[in-house]
Structures are given as C-alpha cells and as structure tokens.
Design an enzyme around this catalytic site. Structure first.
Site, short mmCIF file in Angstrom:
data_model
loop_
_atom_site.label_atom_id
_atom_site.label_comp_id
_atom_site.label_asym_id
_atom_site.label_seq_id
_atom_site.Cartn_x
_atom_site.Cartn_y
_atom_site.Cartn_z
N ASP A 127 -27.44 62.90 15.24
CA ASP A 127 -26.94 63.18 16.59
C ASP A 127 -25.58 62.50 16.68
O ASP A 127 -25.49 61.28 16.80
CB ASP A 127 -27.91 62.62 17.62
CG ASP A 127 -27.40 62.80 19.04
OD1 ASP A 127 -26.23 63.23 19.22
OD2 ASP A 127 -28.18 62.52 19.98
N TYR A 179 -16.60 72.23 29.45
CA TYR A 179 -16.45 72.65 28.05
C TYR A 179 -14.99 72.49 27.62
O TYR A 179 -14.67 71.67 26.75
CB TYR A 179 -16.94 74.08 27.85
CG TYR A 179 -16.73 74.60 26.44
CD1 TYR A 179 -17.22 73.90 25.34
CD2 TYR A 179 -16.02 75.79 26.20
CE1 TYR A 179 -17.02 74.36 24.04
CE2 TYR A 179 -15.82 76.25 24.91
CZ TYR A 179 -16.31 75.53 23.84
OH TYR A 179 -16.10 75.99 22.56
N LYS A 202 -13.40 69.39 25.54
CA LYS A 202 -12.69 69.59 24.26
C LYS A 202 -11.23 69.14 24.36
O LYS A 202 -10.59 68.87 23.34
CB LYS A 202 -12.71 71.07 23.88
CG LYS A 202 -14.06 71.62 23.44
CD LYS A 202 -14.30 71.36 21.97
CE LYS A 202 -15.50 72.13 21.44
NZ LYS A 202 -15.82 71.75 20.05
N1 LIG Z 1 -18.43 80.69 19.52
C1 LIG Z 1 -17.36 80.59 20.29
O1 LIG Z 1 -17.12 81.43 21.18
C2 LIG Z 1 -16.38 79.47 20.08
C3 LIG Z 1 -15.05 79.69 20.45
C4 LIG Z 1 -14.12 78.67 20.25
C5 LIG Z 1 -14.53 77.46 19.70
N2 LIG Z 1 -15.84 77.29 19.37
C6 LIG Z 1 -16.22 76.01 18.78
O2 LIG Z 1 -16.53 76.25 17.41
C7 LIG Z 1 -17.49 75.29 16.96
C8 LIG Z 1 -18.59 76.01 16.20
O3 LIG Z 1 -19.25 76.89 17.08
P1 LIG Z 1 -20.18 78.07 16.56
O4 LIG Z 1 -19.85 79.28 17.34
O5 LIG Z 1 -20.15 78.12 15.08
O6 LIG Z 1 -21.64 77.65 17.11
P2 LIG Z 1 -22.74 76.58 16.60
O7 LIG Z 1 -23.12 76.88 15.20
O8 LIG Z 1 -23.82 76.60 17.60
O9 LIG Z 1 -21.95 75.20 16.63
C9 LIG Z 1 -22.30 74.14 17.42
C10 LIG Z 1 -22.66 72.99 16.51
O10 LIG Z 1 -22.76 71.78 17.25
C11 LIG Z 1 -23.84 71.04 16.71
N3 LIG Z 1 -24.32 70.07 17.69
C12 LIG Z 1 -24.68 70.29 18.98
N4 LIG Z 1 -25.09 69.13 19.54
C13 LIG Z 1 -24.99 68.17 18.60
C14 LIG Z 1 -25.23 66.78 18.57
N5 LIG Z 1 -25.68 66.10 19.65
N6 LIG Z 1 -24.99 66.09 17.42
C15 LIG Z 1 -24.53 66.74 16.35
N7 LIG Z 1 -24.27 68.06 16.30
C16 LIG Z 1 -24.49 68.76 17.42
C17 LIG Z 1 -24.87 72.08 16.35
O11 LIG Z 1 -25.76 71.55 15.40
P3 LIG Z 1 -27.30 72.06 15.27
O12 LIG Z 1 -27.25 73.57 15.30
O13 LIG Z 1 -27.77 71.51 13.98
O14 LIG Z 1 -28.03 71.50 16.45
C18 LIG Z 1 -24.00 73.18 15.79
O15 LIG Z 1 -23.77 72.99 14.41
C19 LIG Z 1 -17.93 74.53 18.20
O16 LIG Z 1 -17.25 73.30 18.25
C20 LIG Z 1 -17.48 75.41 19.35
O17 LIG Z 1 -17.19 74.65 20.51
C21 LIG Z 1 -16.77 78.28 19.52
#
Ligand SMILES: NC(=O)c1ccc[n+]([C@@H]2O[C@H](COP(=O)([O-])OP(=O)(O)OC[C@H]3O[C@@H](n4cnc5c(N)ncnc54)[C@H](OP(=O)(O)O)[C@@H]3O)[C@@H](O)[C@H]2O)c1
Length: 249
Positions: free
Chosen positions: A66, A156, A160
């Site tokens: 975490d 959010y 960030k």
């Molecule tokens: N999808 C979008 O629209 C979008 C757009 C722009 C930027 N982003 C950013 O891109 C990044 C990746 O997103 P994604 O779309 O690939 O979705 P994602 O796989 O759900 O990424 C979120 C990650 O955060 C981890 N996480 C959440 N709470 C945590 C905690 N307390 N400790 C450690 N890890 C934690 C999750 O780990 P677990 O799954 O193992 O819990 C997961 O690997 C994120 O930072 C997101 O903000 C996403």
C-alpha cells in the site's frame, strides 16, 4: 557517457500489474530490463505479468504494497535492491480517480484521494531519489486534466497536481547525480479506471476532443515513458501531455 537503454537496467514499476503499468512492465522486460512489479490489490494480475515476463525469458518479481504507507514504499525499493543489486528506473503509475462535486466530497474521500495521488507520489519520488543509481530515471503518471478547466475532478486532478511540483523540485535536487525526473500526464485512457466515473455521453465527449475521435490508449503512452527512461534522458523537471490534442497549455 551513460548508456541510456533498458538492457540490464532494474526498473521498479509502481502499479505494474495491469493496464498501463502492466504493459509497461512487459515492454521494459522485453527490452532487457529486470522488473519489480508492484501491486496493491491485483495479486493475480501481478502473478500473471511476472509469469509472462519469465516465460519470455525475462526477469521479474512481484511485490505487494500500500504505497500510501511510507514503510511499504521503502520495502518496495528494498526488494529491488536485495533482488537485483540496485535500481535504475522508477515509474509510479498508481492513482485513484473520483468524479464528485466539491459540495458532496467527504473528508474520508479527500484523504483517500490525496493519500494515493499525492502522498504516495511524493514518497515514491523520495525513495527513488535515495535508492536510484546515478543516471537513473524517475517518472510519475499525472493526468491531462491538469491542463483542463473542468468540474467534478477536484480531488483527482487536485490530488495529481502536486506531482508537477514534486517533479520540478526533485529534478533540481537529484540533478547532480544525473537523475532525470518527469511526469507523464495522459489523456483519458481506454482502461477500466476511466469508465465508472463517466456517463457514455461524457466518455464520447472526451474522445471527441482528441485526434481521430478516440480516447488515449496505453499503447500510446508506454513509448513516451520508455523514451523518457532511455534516449529522452535530457527531459527533466517536465510534465508531458500525450493525449492526441485533448488538452494543452
Ligand atoms: N485511465 C485513465 O483515464 C487515465 C487517464 C490519465 C491518467 N491516468 C493515470 O494512469 C495511471 C494508471 O491508470 P490505469 O488506467 O492503468 O488504471 P489502473 O490499472 O487501475 O491503475 C491504478 C493503479 O493504482 C494502484 N493503486 C491504487 N491504490 C493503491 C494503493 N493504496 N497503494 C498502491 N497502489 C495503489 C492500483 O493497484 P492495484 O490494482 O494492485 O490495487 C493500480 O495499479 C493512474 O495513475 C491514473 O491516474 C489514467
């Protein structure tokens, strides 16, 4: 002159089990990096990613943590050093999204959002700064909402936003060791992270703001991160907005 490739480098990928982080773990490993695949709740995805890397002849290890807990951030980097003898690249893809009006947001939600988006981001950079070898690379993942004027994403985008300033400060503070520090801020990405916050109409609108009427794909972002981790080392202290023209500033 340091060799700016991934071959034999050690990479810690925060949130490296699935979606953006999962593809990054596999891509880095294909280019010869040894990968520490961090996960929080996605243990099966982490095991699958590690197995895929190992089956392809690469090296990887999974670590649960975490990252809102500083002790877990430290343990993640400890594992990298203990397993592979050092760390060269640290990418933090972790994050949590919430679309909710300010007037309805609770103290618990605020703490949760800033815990993972800001606090974890800060201590990940701090520990990377302590543990990375000279010529290392630190990359955080932000959001293109940092360049948007919109409602609903106060905790959010707000959570960030500090990454940009942590990145600038770290870039200056670690420069004497040639460590580059950057933030990559993708457009709305076609992953399960995005859709639960949005109506189909709003998702369509987000897509309409980028070239070709499409959301950002993780395949568009991984090369940007890879570039920063290799030949793009001269970028430092920056926030990049790979998003097909969705937002800019
Ligand atoms: N999808 C979008 O629209 C979008 C757009 C722009 C930027 N982003 C950013 O891109 C990044 C990746 O997103 P994604 O779309 O690939 O979705 P994602 O796989 O759900 O990424 C979120 C990650 O955060 C981890 N996480 C959440 N709470 C945590 C905690 N307390 N400790 C450690 N890890 C934690 C999750 O780990 P677990 O799954 O193992 O819990 C997961 O690997 C994120 O930072 C997101 O903000 C996403």
């Amino acid at each position: 002159m340091a060799e700016n490739t991934l071959r034999d480098k050690v990479a810690v990928i925060g949130g490296g089990a699935k979606n953006l982080g999962g593809l990054l773990s596999r891509t880095f490993a294909e280019s010869g990096a040894k990968v520490v695949v961090h996960h929080h709740s996605s243990e099966n995805d982490a095991q699958e990613t590690v197995k895929a890397i190992q089956d392809a002849g690469g090296q990887a290890v999974a670590v649960q943590g975490d990252l809102t807990k500083v002790a877990d951030v430290r343990r993640l980097f400890d594992t990298a050093v203990d397993t592979y003898g050092g760390v060269d690249i640290a990418v933090n893809t972790t994050g949590m999204v919430l679309r909710k009006p300010i007037l309805e947001t609770t103290e618990e939600e605020y703490d949760l959002m800033f815990g993972i988006n800001a606090k974890a981001g800060y201590f990940f950079i701090q520990e990377a700064g302590r543990r990375l070898n000279d010529h290392g690379k630190i990359i955080s993942i932000g959001t293109s909402l940092l360049a948007a004027f919109t409602d609903g994403y106060s905790t959010y985008a707000g959570g960030k936003a500090p990454l940009e300033h942590f990145t600038r400060a770290a870039a200056k503070e670690f420069a004497d060791r040639y460590i580059s520090v950057n933030t990559v801020a993708p457009g709305p990405m076609d992953t399960p992270f995005f859709y639960p916050q949005e109506t189909p109409e709003r998702a369509e609108f987000h897509a309409s703001q980028a070239m070709g009427n499409q959301l950002t794909h993780i395949e568009d972002i991984v090369p940007v991160i890879t570039f920063l981790a290799t030949e793009g080392w001269w970028f430092t202290g920056q926030t990049l907005f790979p998003n097909g023209g969705y937002t800019t500033r």
